[in-house]
Scaffold this active site. Structure first.
Site, mmCIF file in Angstrom:
data_model
loop_
_atom_site.group_PDB
_atom_site.id
_atom_site.type_symbol
_atom_site.label_atom_id
_atom_site.label_comp_id
_atom_site.label_asym_id
_atom_site.label_seq_id
_atom_site.Cartn_x
_atom_site.Cartn_y
_atom_site.Cartn_z
ATOM 1 N N HIS A 92 -1.307 22.483 -2.012
ATOM 2 C CA HIS A 92 -0.672 22.317 -3.509
ATOM 3 C C HIS A 92 0.572 21.006 -3.832
ATOM 4 O O HIS A 92 0.731 20.879 -2.251
ATOM 5 C CB HIS A 92 0.025 23.117 -4.273
HETATM 6 C C1 T46 Z 1 5.274 26.044 -1.185
HETATM 7 C C2 T46 Z 1 4.370 26.949 0.187
HETATM 8 C C3 T46 Z 1 5.481 26.223 1.350
HETATM 9 C C4 T46 Z 1 5.482 35.033 -5.401
HETATM 10 O O1 T46 Z 1 4.924 35.609 -6.464
HETATM 11 N N1 T46 Z 1 6.380 34.243 -5.492
HETATM 12 C C5 T46 Z 1 6.892 34.635 -4.789
HETATM 13 O O2 T46 Z 1 7.786 33.275 -4.900
HETATM 14 C C6 T46 Z 1 5.462 32.827 -4.207
HETATM 15 C C7 T46 Z 1 6.339 32.075 -3.131
HETATM 16 C C8 T46 Z 1 4.832 32.950 -4.433
HETATM 17 N N2 T46 Z 1 4.467 34.305 -4.615
HETATM 18 C C9 T46 Z 1 2.367 35.125 -4.744
HETATM 19 C C10 T46 Z 1 2.154 33.622 -5.255
HETATM 20 C C11 T46 Z 1 0.347 34.483 -4.937
HETATM 21 O O3 T46 Z 1 -0.218 35.408 -5.233
HETATM 22 O O4 T46 Z 1 2.128 35.253 -3.673
HETATM 23 C C12 T46 Z 1 1.156 34.483 -3.523
HETATM 24 C C13 T46 Z 1 1.177 33.435 -2.240
HETATM 25 O O5 T46 Z 1 1.360 32.556 -2.581
HETATM 26 P P1 T46 Z 1 0.844 30.960 -2.061
HETATM 27 O O6 T46 Z 1 -0.336 31.680 -2.220
HETATM 28 O O7 T46 Z 1 1.042 30.140 -3.415
HETATM 29 O O8 T46 Z 1 1.490 30.900 -1.114
HETATM 30 P P2 T46 Z 1 1.172 29.344 -0.043
HETATM 31 O O9 T46 Z 1 1.746 29.912 1.085
HETATM 32 O O10 T46 Z 1 0.029 28.467 0.122
HETATM 33 O O11 T46 Z 1 2.528 28.562 -0.904
HETATM 34 C C14 T46 Z 1 3.656 28.819 -0.430
HETATM 35 C C15 T46 Z 1 4.434 29.157 -1.630
HETATM 36 O O12 T46 Z 1 3.702 29.747 -2.739
HETATM 37 C C16 T46 Z 1 4.277 27.078 -2.277
HETATM 38 O O13 T46 Z 1 5.661 26.816 -3.338
HETATM 39 O O14 T46 Z 1 4.948 24.965 -1.543
HETATM 40 O O15 T46 Z 1 4.517 28.229 0.404
#
Ligand code: T46
Length: 139
Positions: free
Chosen positions: A55
């Site tokens: 993303h």
């Molecule tokens: C990024 C990279 C480096 C939350 O509820 N609060 C939060 O602060 C974050 C970061 C995530 N979440 C929830 C949203 C999803 O349900 O945690 C779950 C996993 O998040 P996501 O699939 O977006 O995780 P990554 O590892 O793909 O991405 C993360 C960050 O979301 C993103 O901002 O830049 O790490």
């Protein structure tokens, strides 16, 4: 880490305060964090073969470092794509807005630490690569 990075990205060397007891890194604006910190999160226990990210953020700036282990970060501003191995505690990468990022090849012990400028907001995410490239090229 001398490689050229996409627009909005920068490698920052974190100051390590070491003495005979061990090491300490303190992160604050005066030691290189380029924004006010609103949120801190950790990514750990990433399963073998799993890649994360995929993303870009519309507005958010973040600072990413690995405090244990390592992973490979792909950074892409829609024109330039760079791969960076993040596996040193004293190196962080700033990821600005409109930078597509992916994290691959996590070591089993990887603990990724992320400082963010704003609270979590799903509306700030662009999760479709074609949409991202269209928006990035329009400026
Ligand atoms: C990024 C990279 C480096 C939350 O509820 N609060 C939060 O602060 C974050 C970061 C995530 N979440 C929830 C949203 C999803 O349900 O945690 C779950 C996993 O998040 P996501 O699939 O977006 O995780 P990554 O590892 O793909 O991405 C993360 C960050 O979301 C993103 O901002 O830049 O790490």
């Amino acid at each position: 880490m001398e490689q050229e990075l996409p627009k909005g990205c920068r490698v920052i060397t974190l100051p390590v305060r070491g003495d005979e007891r061990g090491n300490l890194i303190a992160l604050e604006r005066s030691t290189g964090v380029p924004f006010g910190i609103e949120r801190l999160y950790f990514i750990f226990d990433t399963q073998a073969g799993v890649a994360r990210g995929f993303h870009a953020h519309r507005q958010l700036r973040q600072l990413v470092a690995t405090m244990a282990g390592g992973c490979t970060m792909i950074l892409d501003d829609g024109e330039q794509r760079t791969e960076l191995r993040l596996d040193r505690r004293d190196i962080a990468v700033e990821i600005g807005p409109m930078v597509w990022h992916e994290m691959h090849d996590f070591s089993p012990d990887c603990v990724m630490t992320v400082l963010a400028e704003a609270p979590y907001d799903e509306a700030d995410y662009i999760r479709d690569y074609s949409e991202f490239v269209d928006l990035a090229r329009r400026g």
